[in-house]
Design an enzyme around this catalytic site. Structure first.
Site, PDB file in Angstrom:
ATOM      1  N   ASP A   8      21.286   2.618  15.162  1.00 11.12           N
ATOM      2  CA  ASP A   8      22.136   3.596  14.478  1.00 11.12           C
ATOM      3  C   ASP A   8      21.486   3.922  13.143  1.00 11.12           C
ATOM      4  O   ASP A   8      20.531   3.260  12.711  1.00 11.12           O
ATOM      5  CB  ASP A   8      23.538   2.992  14.254  1.00 11.12           C
ATOM      6  CG  ASP A   8      24.479   3.953  13.530  1.00 11.12           C
ATOM      7  OD1 ASP A   8      24.483   5.157  13.862  1.00 11.12           O
ATOM      8  OD2 ASP A   8      25.200   3.518  12.609  1.00 11.12           O
ATOM      9  N   TYR A  39      22.412  10.286   8.240  1.00 14.00           N
ATOM     10  CA  TYR A  39      21.518  11.255   8.855  1.00 14.00           C
ATOM     11  C   TYR A  39      22.260  12.571   9.162  1.00 14.00           C
ATOM     12  O   TYR A  39      21.636  13.590   9.385  1.00 14.00           O
ATOM     13  CB  TYR A  39      20.995  10.748  10.205  1.00 14.00           C
ATOM     14  CG  TYR A  39      19.960   9.645  10.208  1.00 14.00           C
ATOM     15  CD1 TYR A  39      19.709   8.831   9.102  1.00 14.00           C
ATOM     16  CD2 TYR A  39      19.237   9.405  11.380  1.00 14.00           C
ATOM     17  CE1 TYR A  39      18.762   7.813   9.177  1.00 14.00           C
ATOM     18  CE2 TYR A  39      18.292   8.391  11.451  1.00 14.00           C
ATOM     19  CZ  TYR A  39      18.058   7.594  10.347  1.00 14.00           C
ATOM     20  OH  TYR A  39      17.127   6.578  10.420  1.00 14.00           O
ATOM     21  N   GLY A  40      23.570  12.476   9.243  1.00 17.84           N
ATOM     22  CA  GLY A  40      24.375  13.571   9.819  1.00 17.84           C
ATOM     23  C   GLY A  40      24.313  14.908   9.121  1.00 17.84           C
ATOM     24  O   GLY A  40      24.647  15.934   9.710  1.00 17.84           O
ATOM     25  N   CYS A  70      24.696   5.904  18.124  1.00 14.78           N
ATOM     26  CA  CYS A  70      24.869   6.939  17.107  1.00 14.78           C
ATOM     27  C   CYS A  70      25.004   8.279  17.812  1.00 14.78           C
ATOM     28  O   CYS A  70      24.119   8.679  18.575  1.00 14.78           O
ATOM     29  CB  CYS A  70      23.640   6.955  16.199  1.00 14.78           C
ATOM     30  SG  CYS A  70      23.658   8.307  15.013  1.00 14.78           S
ATOM     31  N   ASN A  71      26.111   8.944  17.544  1.00 15.98           N
ATOM     32  CA  ASN A  71      26.336  10.260  18.170  1.00 15.98           C
ATOM     33  C   ASN A  71      25.349  11.298  17.656  1.00 15.98           C
ATOM     34  O   ASN A  71      24.843  12.123  18.408  1.00 15.98           O
ATOM     35  CB  ASN A  71      27.754  10.745  17.863  1.00 15.98           C
ATOM     36  CG  ASN A  71      28.803   9.932  18.564  1.00 15.98           C
ATOM     37  OD1 ASN A  71      29.282  10.308  19.624  1.00 15.98           O
ATOM     38  ND2 ASN A  71      29.166   8.792  18.005  1.00 15.98           N
ATOM     39  N   CYS A 177      31.739   9.589  15.921  1.00 14.40           N
ATOM     40  CA  CYS A 177      30.736   8.980  15.046  1.00 14.40           C
ATOM     41  C   CYS A 177      31.016   7.484  15.093  1.00 14.40           C
ATOM     42  O   CYS A 177      32.177   7.063  14.953  1.00 14.40           O
ATOM     43  CB  CYS A 177      30.896   9.502  13.620  1.00 14.40           C
ATOM     44  SG  CYS A 177      29.899   8.589  12.419  1.00 14.40           S
ATOM     45  N   HIS A 179      30.534   5.206  13.090  1.00 16.35           N
ATOM     46  CA  HIS A 179      31.069   4.613  11.862  1.00 16.35           C
ATOM     47  C   HIS A 179      32.611   4.646  11.849  1.00 16.35           C
ATOM     48  O   HIS A 179      33.237   3.869  11.134  1.00 16.35           O
ATOM     49  CB  HIS A 179      30.589   5.381  10.626  1.00 16.35           C
ATOM     50  CG  HIS A 179      29.199   5.034  10.203  1.00 16.35           C
ATOM     51  ND1 HIS A 179      28.087   5.464  10.876  1.00 16.35           N
ATOM     52  CD2 HIS A 179      28.749   4.294   9.152  1.00 16.35           C
ATOM     53  CE1 HIS A 179      27.004   5.008  10.259  1.00 16.35           C
ATOM     54  NE2 HIS A 179      27.371   4.301   9.211  1.00 16.35           N
TER      55      HIS A 179
HETATM   56  N1  DGL Z   1      26.992   6.531  13.219  1.00 22.47           N
HETATM   57  C1  DGL Z   1      26.388   7.838  13.206  1.00 22.47           C
HETATM   58  C2  DGL Z   1      27.003   8.710  14.298  1.00 22.47           C
HETATM   59  O1  DGL Z   1      27.558   8.193  15.251  1.00 22.47           O
HETATM   60  C3  DGL Z   1      26.458   8.374  11.795  1.00 22.47           C
HETATM   61  C4  DGL Z   1      25.431   9.403  11.479  1.00 22.47           C
HETATM   62  C5  DGL Z   1      25.072   9.561  10.018  1.00 22.47           C
HETATM   63  O2  DGL Z   1      24.268   8.779   9.532  1.00 22.47           O
HETATM   64  O3  DGL Z   1      25.529  10.526   9.419  1.00 22.47           O
HETATM   65  O4  DGL Z   1      26.902   9.904  14.272  1.00 22.47           O
END
Ligand code: DGL
Length: 248
Positions: A8, A39-40, A70-71, A177, A179
């Site tokens: 993730d 990352y989103g 991670c989505n 997500c 998180h």
């Molecule tokens: N846990 C990531 C997801 O499922 C978060 C992505 C991020 O870092 O913004 O999208």
């Protein structure tokens, strides 16, 4: 033993790892990029570049297959990763899709900007004849990683992102997500009606194939984080090792 790589952008994928280790014994290698999360809100080519850094690191462990916990990485990079590494990558979005299609009623997908912009969930779930609403929780990952789960900013943000759900009483909320299971209670408290909150991780467990008798868990993070250790302890109920690595 079966070596399974789970990764993730940060701590969110630990919510997936916790369910995997409860359900199947194997040799798990988790990587969370706590240095560069989130990352989103990043462009797709950067998300791919960072994801390759993670997979390059995990490849050292002779990984049999990966779970993309991670989505954001799943919707932007799944095909690119499969093509580059010629390995099996099980995306968490398979679970989200399975849940979204099978559970009765319309859905709100709460996800990152990249996931919402891809319209992956909307386009694939609406095919089965239900309405999918999508809301980007722009700052939620950042707040979670920065130990602000219980904060006025989190409160205010959730109120804004869940306004639509409260207004039209959407029966299901899909946590798009990894998180967000960490703020499931906070989300639940903001909803003013009875709602079904769905965690896609519950719907990918049957995809994990192992016949192992032992469970081993190694967790790697790219930066020390204030809340990492307490989150890991609250989620992972088995022995594990935690290593901070300088990997880029
Ligand atoms: N846990 C990531 C997801 O499922 C978060 C992505 C991020 O870092 O913004 O999208």
């Amino acid at each position: 033993m079966t070596n399974i790589g789970v990764f993730d952008t940060g701590l969110g994928g630990l919510t997936v790892l916790s369910k995997l280790v409860e359900s199947k014994k194997a040799n798990y290698f988790y990587f969370g990029d706590t240095l560069r999360v989130p990352y989103g809100n990043r462009p797709k080519d950067e998300i791919f570049e960072f994801s390759c850094d993670i997979v390059d690191f995990l490849e050292k462990f002779d990984i049999d297959y990966y779970v993309i916990a991670c989505n954001t990485i799943s919707v932007t990079c799944l095909n690119l990763l499969e093509e580059k590494y010629k390995k099996t990558f099980i995306p968490i979005t398979d679970g989200g899709l399975k849940a979204g299609r099978s559970i009765p009623g319309d859905l709100l997908v709460l996800a990152t900007k990249a996931t919402v912009d891809s319209h992956f969930y909307r386009d694939n779930i609406e095919k089965v004849g239900k309405k999918v609403y999508e809301v980007a929780g722009y700052n939620l990952v950042d707040l979670i990683e920065n130990n602000q789960i219980e904060s006025p900013k989190m409160d205010e943000s959730l109120e804004e992102y869940l306004d639509l759900a409260n207004k039209i009483q959407i029966p299901n909320i899909l946590l798009g997500c990894t998180h967000f299971p960490l703020i499931k209670d906070e989300i639940g408290r903001k909803l003013t009606y009875e709602v079904n909150i769905i965690d896609p991780a519950d719907y990918i467990l049957d995809k994990i194939e192992t016949n192992d008798n032992d469970l081993k868990i190694k967790i790697f993070l790219s930066q020390k984080s204030k809340i990492a250790e307490s989150i890991i302890q609250s989620l992972i109920k088995f022995d594990y090792s935690l290593t901070y690595v300088d990997f880029v």
